[in-house]
Each structure stands twice: as structure tokens, then as C-alpha cells.
Design a protein around this motif. Structure first.
Motif, mmCIF file in Angstrom:
data_model
loop_
_atom_site.group_PDB
_atom_site.id
_atom_site.type_symbol
_atom_site.label_atom_id
_atom_site.label_comp_id
_atom_site.label_asym_id
_atom_site.label_seq_id
_atom_site.Cartn_x
_atom_site.Cartn_y
_atom_site.Cartn_z
ATOM 1 N N GLU A 212 65.312 -12.869 54.460
ATOM 2 C CA GLU A 212 66.001 -12.002 53.952
ATOM 3 C C GLU A 212 67.298 -12.598 52.780
ATOM 4 O O GLU A 212 67.469 -11.703 51.588
ATOM 5 N N ILE A 213 67.553 -13.303 52.976
ATOM 6 C CA ILE A 213 67.896 -14.209 51.525
ATOM 7 C C ILE A 213 67.011 -14.343 50.287
ATOM 8 O O ILE A 213 67.585 -13.639 49.942
ATOM 9 N N GLU A 214 66.155 -14.560 50.547
ATOM 10 C CA GLU A 214 64.932 -14.814 49.507
ATOM 11 C C GLU A 214 64.863 -13.059 48.500
ATOM 12 O O GLU A 214 64.579 -13.180 48.097
ATOM 13 N N GLY A 215 64.597 -12.757 49.442
ATOM 14 C CA GLY A 215 65.019 -11.256 49.063
ATOM 15 C C GLY A 215 65.816 -10.978 48.864
ATOM 16 O O GLY A 215 65.504 -9.643 47.794
ATOM 17 N N LEU A 216 66.951 -10.786 48.892
ATOM 18 C CA LEU A 216 68.339 -9.967 47.990
ATOM 19 C C LEU A 216 67.892 -11.054 47.284
ATOM 20 O O LEU A 216 68.694 -10.202 46.323
ATOM 21 N N VAL A 217 67.935 -12.104 46.737
ATOM 22 C CA VAL A 217 68.007 -13.008 45.773
ATOM 23 C C VAL A 217 67.020 -12.329 44.225
ATOM 24 O O VAL A 217 67.403 -12.682 43.425
ATOM 25 N N ALA A 218 65.538 -11.626 45.391
ATOM 26 C CA ALA A 218 64.886 -11.640 43.751
ATOM 27 C C ALA A 218 65.192 -10.294 43.604
ATOM 28 O O ALA A 218 64.601 -9.684 42.650
ATOM 29 N N ALA A 219 65.617 -8.816 44.307
ATOM 30 C CA ALA A 219 66.267 -8.249 44.188
ATOM 31 C C ALA A 219 67.538 -8.171 43.595
ATOM 32 O O ALA A 219 67.884 -7.298 42.856
ATOM 33 N N GLY A 220 67.941 -8.909 43.239
ATOM 34 C CA GLY A 220 69.220 -9.365 42.011
ATOM 35 C C GLY A 220 70.448 -9.331 42.793
ATOM 36 O O GLY A 220 71.381 -9.324 42.118
ATOM 37 N N LEU A 221 70.680 -9.649 44.339
ATOM 38 C CA LEU A 221 72.125 -9.236 44.973
ATOM 39 C C LEU A 221 72.488 -10.690 45.229
ATOM 40 O O LEU A 221 72.286 -11.532 46.546
ATOM 41 N N HIS B 129 75.031 -6.435 57.603
ATOM 42 C CA HIS B 129 74.162 -7.243 57.699
ATOM 43 C C HIS B 129 72.814 -6.516 57.671
ATOM 44 O O HIS B 129 72.646 -5.556 57.830
ATOM 45 N N VAL B 130 72.736 -7.504 56.698
ATOM 46 C CA VAL B 130 71.009 -6.895 55.903
ATOM 47 C C VAL B 130 69.277 -6.756 57.437
ATOM 48 O O VAL B 130 68.497 -6.309 57.272
ATOM 49 N N LYS B 131 70.148 -7.916 58.347
ATOM 50 C CA LYS B 131 68.899 -7.142 59.711
ATOM 51 C C LYS B 131 69.261 -6.644 60.084
ATOM 52 O O LYS B 131 67.886 -6.051 60.636
ATOM 53 N N ALA B 132 69.503 -5.416 59.495
ATOM 54 C CA ALA B 132 69.784 -3.524 60.346
ATOM 55 C C ALA B 132 68.759 -3.432 60.009
ATOM 56 O O ALA B 132 67.869 -2.081 60.518
ATOM 57 N N PHE B 133 69.145 -3.006 58.982
ATOM 58 C CA PHE B 133 67.417 -2.473 57.537
ATOM 59 C C PHE B 133 66.154 -2.626 56.659
ATOM 60 O O PHE B 133 65.863 -2.557 57.015
ATOM 61 N N LYS B 134 67.131 -4.375 56.885
ATOM 62 C CA LYS B 134 65.995 -5.050 56.475
ATOM 63 C C LYS B 134 65.356 -4.504 54.904
ATOM 64 O O LYS B 134 64.000 -3.947 54.484
ATOM 65 N N SER B 135 65.810 -4.172 54.405
ATOM 66 C CA SER B 135 65.367 -3.262 53.016
ATOM 67 C C SER B 135 66.317 -3.181 51.976
ATOM 68 O O SER B 135 68.047 -3.409 51.763
ATOM 69 N N THR B 136 66.487 -4.312 50.816
ATOM 70 C CA THR B 136 66.695 -3.865 49.670
ATOM 71 C C THR B 136 66.871 -2.363 49.075
ATOM 72 O O THR B 136 68.263 -2.797 48.176
ATOM 73 N N ALA B 137 66.872 -2.137 49.313
ATOM 74 C CA ALA B 137 66.481 -0.462 48.845
ATOM 75 C C ALA B 137 68.162 -0.147 49.208
ATOM 76 O O ALA B 137 69.419 0.185 48.602
ATOM 77 N N ASP C 26 62.568 9.730 48.310
ATOM 78 C CA ASP C 26 62.078 8.145 48.122
ATOM 79 C C ASP C 26 61.620 7.532 49.699
ATOM 80 O O ASP C 26 62.118 7.982 50.083
ATOM 81 N N ARG C 27 61.009 6.489 48.668
ATOM 82 C CA ARG C 27 60.335 5.727 50.093
ATOM 83 C C ARG C 27 61.232 4.110 49.470
ATOM 84 O O ARG C 27 61.479 3.578 48.307
ATOM 85 N N TRP C 28 61.652 4.279 50.683
ATOM 86 C CA TRP C 28 62.614 2.414 51.098
ATOM 87 C C TRP C 28 61.934 1.500 51.095
ATOM 88 O O TRP C 28 61.251 1.483 52.611
ATOM 89 N N ALA C 29 60.584 0.548 51.258
ATOM 90 C CA ALA C 29 60.268 -0.834 51.438
ATOM 91 C C ALA C 29 61.328 -1.608 52.320
ATOM 92 O O ALA C 29 62.385 -1.861 51.995
ATOM 93 N N VAL C 30 60.865 -1.526 54.063
ATOM 94 C CA VAL C 30 61.163 -3.018 54.317
ATOM 95 C C VAL C 30 60.525 -4.061 54.090
ATOM 96 O O VAL C 30 59.968 -4.220 54.489
ATOM 97 N N ASP C 31 61.092 -4.580 52.996
ATOM 98 C CA ASP C 31 60.858 -5.558 52.027
ATOM 99 C C ASP C 31 61.639 -7.193 52.908
ATOM 100 O O ASP C 31 61.177 -7.826 51.833
ATOM 101 N N LEU C 32 62.024 -6.734 53.676
ATOM 102 C CA LEU C 32 63.009 -8.127 54.115
ATOM 103 C C LEU C 32 62.821 -8.739 55.254
ATOM 104 O O LEU C 32 63.080 -9.360 56.249
ATOM 105 N N ARG C 33 61.353 -8.210 55.500
ATOM 106 C CA ARG C 33 60.331 -8.494 57.466
ATOM 107 C C ARG C 33 60.212 -9.762 57.327
ATOM 108 O O ARG C 33 59.810 -10.772 56.334
#
Length: 663
Positions: A386-395, A358-366, A654-661
Motif C-alpha cells: 500500500e505504501i509503494e502504491g501511494l508513492v507511485a501515485a504521487g501521494l 487508512h487506505v487498507k479499507a479501500f485499497k485504491s489510489t483513486a 468512473d472505474r476505481w482500480a483496487v490497485d493496492l492489493r
């Protein structure tokens, strides 16, 4: 424990009175401190000034510019000498162009072949260097070409001739011999003295280890390529805590900052390039010791063994941080070893597609990409963003919006790029799915948490309607969130079983159209191993963890911390215990599950930008220290930040972007 200050002087000090030189350094430092209302609080006997000026002069025997050319020795014919290479860098950094030097070369020289070789400076012949030095004499304020050549000769002799460096090192080492192993020592090296100090500290040639709270290099040529190569391999001296390198950018000797390009070491050197050295050549010692930052750094290291808090803060916020000390606070840090252990613990129970992270916990495609590497390629999310971000990341293999939404058109627009499923629990949310172009749904069933979900009796009708509209019904989901925190494991299992009986009844009546059969999705971190009735678990908090989940009997540990900086220290009063204030607060912490926790004491209260802490050992804390807080609820805490920093023992990996906010 005593406090000791060691000054290491540079070249051209021959024939001078060591006591007067020492007093000049001390008075310059006192003047710098007086300018900011501070004093130098150290006994005079604890300030050491190892003098080697006459010895250096005798050993290098510098009588002319021509002698400076021959320092390297036998291989000078094959390549430019060390002196010429260093001086070539100095000329280039001083802005003296090859064309300028070409024009300066005496056209009456007898060696026409040498003139042709010199043109453009490619060979770095001595004639070319001499011409460049004469330009420096005329056009670089305060600089002396002859002095630069002589200084280069001294450095070359010191670095390449053991008969020179050995006796000099012995003089400097004798000062360190007067320091006990538990003394707090600060070392200040100027010009050539910075090279000598570095060599003595980095090569371990002292009789006994001396912990150096701060190594302060001023007007240092260590960043010059030829000098750097001569002292290779370069290291951060292991006994040195903080290394500050200060220079005036007009100082021709201190050509380069000691940064990742010119002197890459770990931990990184702190460069102070804002010195305004008012002396004629911008290189003399008094112009450096009166600099407020240099003076305060020396004093603070002597007093506390640390950087001045304001300088430590200035170090933070680097674009390329190497350690967590380089980070601007408040921020999120993640311990790599704990994170990896949490992933391994989950994998041992829920491998592959039996876990839907569940990506809502960490909100990071990394992080999602990292989990996909363990074959957890199906994900669930709480928001359309979050769905849009996962698609953009190829997941894109299998994405579930485990939440009702009316904003389905955004998901329908992605239907050709990813397999997207949406939870529905009513005719209205099903209408939204149909009209929005969503192709697959799960029927969300109320299993006891008073939130979303239809009754098990309503589920078959919604499924039939969805199929009639051409949608794929993949199965059911139900979240037993009200049971996540049941502390007694046996009681948790019994209650989860009763809750899942509702979901299983609905699953039997709804069925599943996909190739994987009927999906029965539910659970979370708190029931990941006790909910054995679903065929996929929706868990995400296990990766980072928080104090809420940490109170249970789970095989996961807290990997995520909120890093904060102490900004105020207060003594105990009749009303309150001794306390420290840090620069985190409600705006950087998820507070719905209560206050954060702290291993160094107790949390008194939180406000917008502050957390007030009562430390177990108040005297151990000072302004500028770092504090690590454990958040009570990971999901909203992560959503308040734009990045997490993965580290190994404080070293940034590493830096993990919180890119699913956002939504």
C-alpha cells in the motif's frame, strides 16, 4: 395488461397483400423460435402490421435512378445530395475503392469537366455513385445497386419531406393507438421501418405514451452518417426499455452497428452482429426473424418485458460500460452521492490533517487522491504494498505504515521519494527499521486490543534507542479496535477514554521530534468522533461503509455494494422457502463479520461461488435479474476485487482500480 407486437416493414412492399405480408413475418418468427424449442405465445389479434407499402410508393413516385438524385431539392447544387452521401458511405463500407470507381466511369462521357471532378470520388457526383453501384451489382453477393439507390431515395424522402413522413407516421401511429398505456409492447422495425419506428418513438408524436419493453431494429440504416444527422439530435426513445439492433455484417443496407461511434445514446443499444441471414442479399426479413437471438429477444420481451438472461449476460463485461447493467458480476459498485455524503460528514468533524485516511479499507489510489483533494494529505496503510502504491501515485507528503514489518528495505528504497514512517513495538522491529533505511518511526503502544503494541513502560526505551540510531521519533500510536463496536455511545466514550489514557501516558514520555509536535495517532471509523484524545484519526471504512459499522450511531451510510446476478430460481418446498441463487459467494465477500445483508429478503447461506437468498416477493425474481448485497466487512471484500465502479443512479461515472492489493 395485454401484450402487443408491432411489426414495421420497410420499402418495396407496394402491390402486396398486407395480410400475407403479416403472416409471412409471423411464420418467420415462429420458425426462428421453433429452432430453439420455443413458441410464440401471443394472441393473433394482438399482432399489428401497419401497412404503408402502396402509400410510400405513391408518395415517393420512384420511377428511375435519376429521380433518386433529386430528392433533397433546391440546395443540391451546393453540396452532395442526401442520396449520394448515403450511397457514398455504402460503397466505402462495401469495400469499393475510389480507384475501382474511377476505372468504372465511362470515358466516353461528354462532360470532360465532370470526369475531372469525379476522379477520386471527392465530389460524390451522381456519375461517380452510379459507377460504384454498378460495381456492387457485379461484386457484392445479393446486392443490387439500383435497389440501394431506390432505398436511399425512400429514406431521404421520408426524413426530409413532411408530406411523405406525415401520412406514413399516421399509419404507424394508428397501430400504437390500439395499445393501452399499461400494455407490454414490443416493436420490430426492418430497414426503413426501423427509421420510421425510431422517429415515431423518439419524437413523441403518439396520442398517448406507450411503454415499449423492447425495440428491435433489424437490417437498419440508422448508423449511416447522413441518416444519423438527419434524425439528430439522437436519443434513446424515453418510453423504450431495451433496444436490440441486429444485423448481418454482409447486409449493405445495415452498414454500421448502432454503437457509441455511430449512434451514441444512453442507455446504450445492444448490438447483435452475429446474424447469419441466409437470404440472397442478406437483408430480407425472414433471414432476420429466424435468427435465434432475434426471435428469443422478441419472445422474452413479450413474456417478461426483459432481455433474455443469456443476452443480458452477453452485454456485461464491456470495456466501456455505461450502466451497471453492463458490468460482469460479481463486482463492486459505489454510489457516488452516498460516498460524497460520507466524505462530507467526516470532514465536518475531522478536517485536514486531523484525519489520516487508512487506505487498507479501500485499497485504491483513486480514492486516496480524491481524499487528498479535501486536504487529507497524510495517509496510513497496513502493508508495504500500500505504501509503494501511494508513492507511485504521487501521494508522498506523509505516509505511515501503521503496522509492524520486517520487510523494511522496500520502504527504505523509497525514503528519498516520500516521507515514510513505520510503527515499531520491539527491538526486533526497530532493528528492521534501522537496517532497512527507514528514517521515521512511531512507537506502537498496546491500549487494550490484544494485538501489536508495546507496554507504555517500554515505549520510552524504544524511543531512546531509535533516536540514538539517528531515527526521527514522531510520537506514538495505539489502536482501540476492541472498542469500535461498543453500541452504547456513552459507554464507548468512557471505555475509549480509559484506553487513550494509556496512550497519553506513553506520549508524554516519548515526545515527538517532528515539526508538528508529538503525534498521537489512533482511532478508526467507529470512534472517529468519540476519541477526542488523539490528534489524528486513522479511519478508512467510513468512505464505503459496511453492515458492521452501519449498526452504530455513525453519520455514514453504505456506499459500497456487491452486484450479483440471479442464476437460479427455486420454488418453496416443505424444507425450504422460495429462493434465488446469485453468482457471488465466499470468494467475492469478506465473511469474517458474518453474512452479507440484502434489502429484498434474507440471506440463507453463502458458499464458494453462490449466495442463496430468500426473497420477500419470490414471484418478482427471474434468472438474469441483478441483486445488490451489502457486505459485513468492507476491507476484505474490497481486497477480493480488482476494481470498484462509481455510479450515479446506475450510470457509470468512473472505474476505481483496487490497485493496492497484495503485500
Amino acid at each position: 395488461m395485454a401484450t402487443k407486437l408491432i411489426f414495421i416493414h420497410g420499402r418495396n412492399q407496394q402491390g402486396k397483400d398486407p395480410a400475407q405480408l403479416r403472416e409471412h413475418w409471423i411464420s418467420s418468427l415462429r420458425e426462428g423460435l421453433a429452432g430453439i424449442g420455443r413458441t410464440l405465445d401471443i394472441a393473433d389479434a394482438d399482432i399489428h402490421f401497419p401497412y404503408f407499402g402502396d402509400l410510400l410508393h405513391d408518395l415517393t413516385n420512384e420511377d428511375s435512378l435519376e429521380e433518386a438524385e433529386d430528392v433533397i431539392g433546391d440546395d443540391g447544387e451546393a453540396s452532395p445530395s442526401f442520396s449520394r452521401e448515403v450511397l457514398g458511405e455504402m460503397l466505402d463500407e462495401a469495400g469499393v475503392s475510389a480507384e475501382d470507381i474511377d476505372a468504372e466511369i465511362d470515358p466516353e462521357t461528354e462532360d470532360a469537366e465532370a470526369i475531372a471532378e469525379v476522379q477520386g470520388g471527392g465530389a460524390l457526383t451522381w456519375e461517380w455513385v452510379q459507377a460504384g453501384l454498378s460495381i456492387i451489382d457485379r461484386f457484392v453477393p445479393g446486392a443490387s445497386g439500383a435497389s440501394l439507390a431506390y432505398a436511399t431515395n425512400d429514406v431521404a424522402a421520408y426524413l426530409n419531406d413532411a408530406d411523405v413522413s406525415g401520412p406514413i407516421d399516421d399509419v404507424v401511429a394508428a397501430a400504437f393507438a390500439q395499445c393501452d398505456a399499461d400494455d407490454r409492447v414490443v416493436v420490430v422495425g426492418h430497414s426503413l421501418g426501423s427509421v420510421i419506428g425510431y422517429k415515431v418513438l423518439s419524437e413523441g408524436g403518439l396520442d398517448h405514451a406507450v411503454d415499449v419493453a423492447a425495440f428491435v431494429t433489424i437490417g437498419s440504416p440508422l448508423g449511416v452518417r447522413a441518416i444519423r444527422n438527419a434524425v439528430a439530435p439522437i436519443v434513446h426513445p424515453p418510453t423504450v426499455g431495451t433496444w436490440l439492433n441486429a444485423f448481418d455484417q454482409r447486409d449493405v443496407v445495415a452498414l454500421f452497428p448502432l454503437d457509441e461511434d455511430n449512434f451514441p445514446v444512453t442507455p446504450p443499444i445492444i448490438n447483435h452482429a452475429e446474424v447469419d441471414n441466409p437470404t440472397p442479399n442478406h437483408h430480407r426479413i425472414e433471414g432476420y426473424l429466424t435468427d435465434p437471438t432475434v426471435a428469443l429477444t422478441i419472445r422474452e420481451a413479450l413474456t417478461s418485458g426483459s432481455l433474455p438472461p443469456v443476452l443480458a449476460r452477453r452485454r456485461a463485461g464491456r470495456a466501456d460500460p455505461e450502466t451497471i447493467e453492463d458490468l460482469r458480476t460479481p463486482c463492486l459498485i459505489v454510489d457516488e452521492s452516498v460516498f460524497e455524503a460520507n466524505c462530507a460528514a467526516m470532514d465536518s468533524k475531522r478536517s485536514g490533517l486531523t484525519l489520516r485516511p487508512h487506505v487498507k479499507a479501500f485499497k485504491s489510489t483513486a480514492i486516496a487522491t480524491r481524499l487528498a483533494g479535501d486536504n487529507h494529505t497524510a495517509f496510513c496503510a497496513a502493508t508495504v504494498r500500500e505504501i509503494e502504491g501511494l508513492v507511485a501515485a504521487g501521494l508522498t507528503d506523509d505516509l505511515l505504515l501503521a503496522n509492524e514489518t520486517l520487510d523494511t528495505a522496500r520502504l527504505g528504497a523509497l525514503a528519498d521519494k516520500a516521507r515514510i514512517t513505520v510503527a515499531v513495538d520491539s527491538d526486533d522491529t526497530l532493528d528492521a527499521a534501522i537496517l532497512g533505511g527507514v528514517r521515521s518511526v512511531l512507537i506502537d503502544v498496546d491500549v487494550g486490543l490484544p494485538r501489536c503494541g508495546c507496554s507504555p513502560e517500554e515505549a520510552p526505551r524504544l524511543a531512546e534507542r531509535a533516536r540514538a540510531a539517528g531515527l526521527e521519533v514522531r510520537g506514538v500510536m495505539g489502536y482501540e479496535g476492541h472498542l469500535m463496536m461498543v453500541e452504547d455511545r456513552a459507554s464507548r466514550i468512557r471505555k475509549v477514554e480509559r484506553s487513550m489514557a494509556i496512550l497519553l501516558e506513553a506520549a508524554d514520555r516519548v515526545g515527538g521530534d517532528g515539526p508538528e509536535g508529538t503525534i498521537i495517532s489512533g482511532g478508526g471509523t467507529g470512534t472517529f468522533d468519540t476519541n477526542t484524545w488523539v490528534n489524528e484519526i486513522q479511519a478508512g471504512s467510513y468512505t464505503l461503509m459496511d453492515t458492521h459499522y452501519d449498526s452504530l450511531d455513525l453519520p455514514f451510510q453504505i456506499a459500497l455494494e456487491v452486484l450479483a446476478t440471479v442464476i437460479s430460481v427455486s420454488p418453496a418446498t416443505d424444507r425450504l422457502p422460495a429462493r434465488i441463487i446469485v453468482d457471488a459467494g465466499l470468494k467475492s465477500l469478506g465473511m469474517d463479520h458474518g453474512n452479507p445483508s440484502w434489502s429484498g429478503g434474507s440471506v440463507l447461506f453463502c458458499s464458494d461461488e453462490h449466495v442463496t437468498l430468500a426473497p420477500d416477493h419470490p414471484s418478482a425474481w427471474r434468472v438474469g435479474d441483478r441483486v445488490r448485497l451489502h457486505t459485513a466487512h468492507v476491507d476484505p471484500t474490497v481486497a477480493k476485487h480488482d476494481a470498484m465502479w462509481l455510479h450515479d443512479g446506475g450510470r457509470i461515472i468512473d472505474r476505481w482500480a483496487v490497485d493496492l492489493r497484495q503485500w
